[in-house]
Design an enzyme around this catalytic site. Sequence first.
Site, PDB file in Angstrom:
ATOM      1  N   GLY A  34       2.207 -16.536   7.580  1.00 58.01           N
ATOM      2  CA  GLY A  34       2.640 -15.244   8.094  1.00 58.01           C
ATOM      3  C   GLY A  34       2.732 -15.154   9.597  1.00 58.01           C
ATOM      4  N   ARG A  92       3.808   7.246  21.598  1.00 58.35           N
ATOM      5  CA  ARG A  92       3.361   8.614  21.293  1.00 58.35           C
ATOM      6  C   ARG A  92       1.849   8.709  21.102  1.00 58.35           C
ATOM      7  NH1 ARG A  92       7.438  10.258  16.597  1.00 58.35           N
ATOM      8  NH2 ARG A  92       7.229   8.039  16.145  1.00 58.35           N
ATOM      9  N   HIS A 125       8.750   8.995  25.168  1.00 58.02           N
ATOM     10  CA  HIS A 125       8.454  10.367  24.726  1.00 58.02           C
ATOM     11  C   HIS A 125       7.679  11.120  25.800  1.00 58.02           C
ATOM     12  CE1 HIS A 125       7.990  13.596  21.880  1.00 58.02           C
ATOM     13  NE2 HIS A 125       6.679  13.570  21.993  1.00 58.02           N
ATOM     14  N   ASP A 163      12.310  22.116  21.440  1.00 58.15           N
ATOM     15  CA  ASP A 163      11.382  23.127  21.936  1.00 58.15           C
ATOM     16  C   ASP A 163      11.692  23.386  23.402  1.00 58.15           C
ATOM     17  OD1 ASP A 163       9.973  21.065  23.493  1.00 58.15           O
ATOM     18  OD2 ASP A 163       9.065  20.480  21.598  1.00 58.15           O
ATOM     19  N   LYS A 187       9.216  27.869  17.385  1.00 55.70           N
ATOM     20  CA  LYS A 187       8.446  27.698  16.155  1.00 55.70           C
ATOM     21  C   LYS A 187       7.387  28.793  16.088  1.00 55.70           C
ATOM     22  CE  LYS A 187       9.022  22.694  16.372  1.00 55.70           C
ATOM     23  NZ  LYS A 187       8.352  21.374  16.447  1.00 55.70           N
TER      24      LYS A 187
END
Length: 285
Positions: A34, A92, A125, A163, A187
């Site tokens: 692997g 993130r 981000h 947003d 929201k």
Amino acid sequence: MIVSGSASQSLAAELARELEEPLAAVDYDRFPDGELLASIPDPDLEGAERAIVVASTVSSDAHVELLQLQDALREAEVDEVVTVLPYMGYARQDRIFEAGQPISSRAVARAISSGTDRVLTVTPHEAAVCDFFEPSATAVDAAGRLAEPLPEDLTDPVFLSPDAGAIDLAETVRDAYGDGETDYFEKVRHSGTDVEITPSDVDVEGRDVVVTDDIIATGSTMSEAVAVLGDRGVGDVYVTCVHALLVRNAYAKLARAGVEAIYGTDTLEGPTSAVSVAPIVAEHL
């Protein structure tokens, strides 16, 4: 010389054409146990002045592959190694959310920093993740590229961000397109499971809407927002984002919600890769 990770071959080729630099031969192998082996059997590599590794770290394997390519370049005594992260995995996870957790983006940034002289990352981000690199990375804003694949004849378009904090992204795409209004989704949480998502102010009836975002992963929130637009008599709805992860059934969710088309860039290569970030990356090289 441009060196491609296995997940970024198309973008690497585009960047090679943009910079008029050769594209190195790269082999990607896996042993029976692997383990990975990424190598660069290119006779022109030895002692090169500069090598640019282009590798989206979309998985743990992709992270290992990038480290191996960087090490191969060091072993070949390349004068300068530049690492381009079209999509930075773990970006993130940029803070500790619960006690005992790592800051994963910092951990991977430190590992990547050890094998390179310079790092570019496309539309992270949170731009603050660039500070985790040693020295810090440069964030390349590719949002303006998202206007290119859009139809030229949008009807009185509205560009919506997910947003209020991301309104700059919608404004950048609108400015690149050259026409339209911008707004963002609000929201409102009524309960633990009941969340109302609506555009904040602008009237969308009969108008084409472009929903912009930096990353689309599961598509759940985006599809809910698009469904709301349908209830308000919107024209055609287009979704455009820099990083189209579109995991699991995200594409189907958005299609069922009534999206006319989804446009992404080649930071993540797939069926929605409608535009390349190579020109904007090249400007920083």
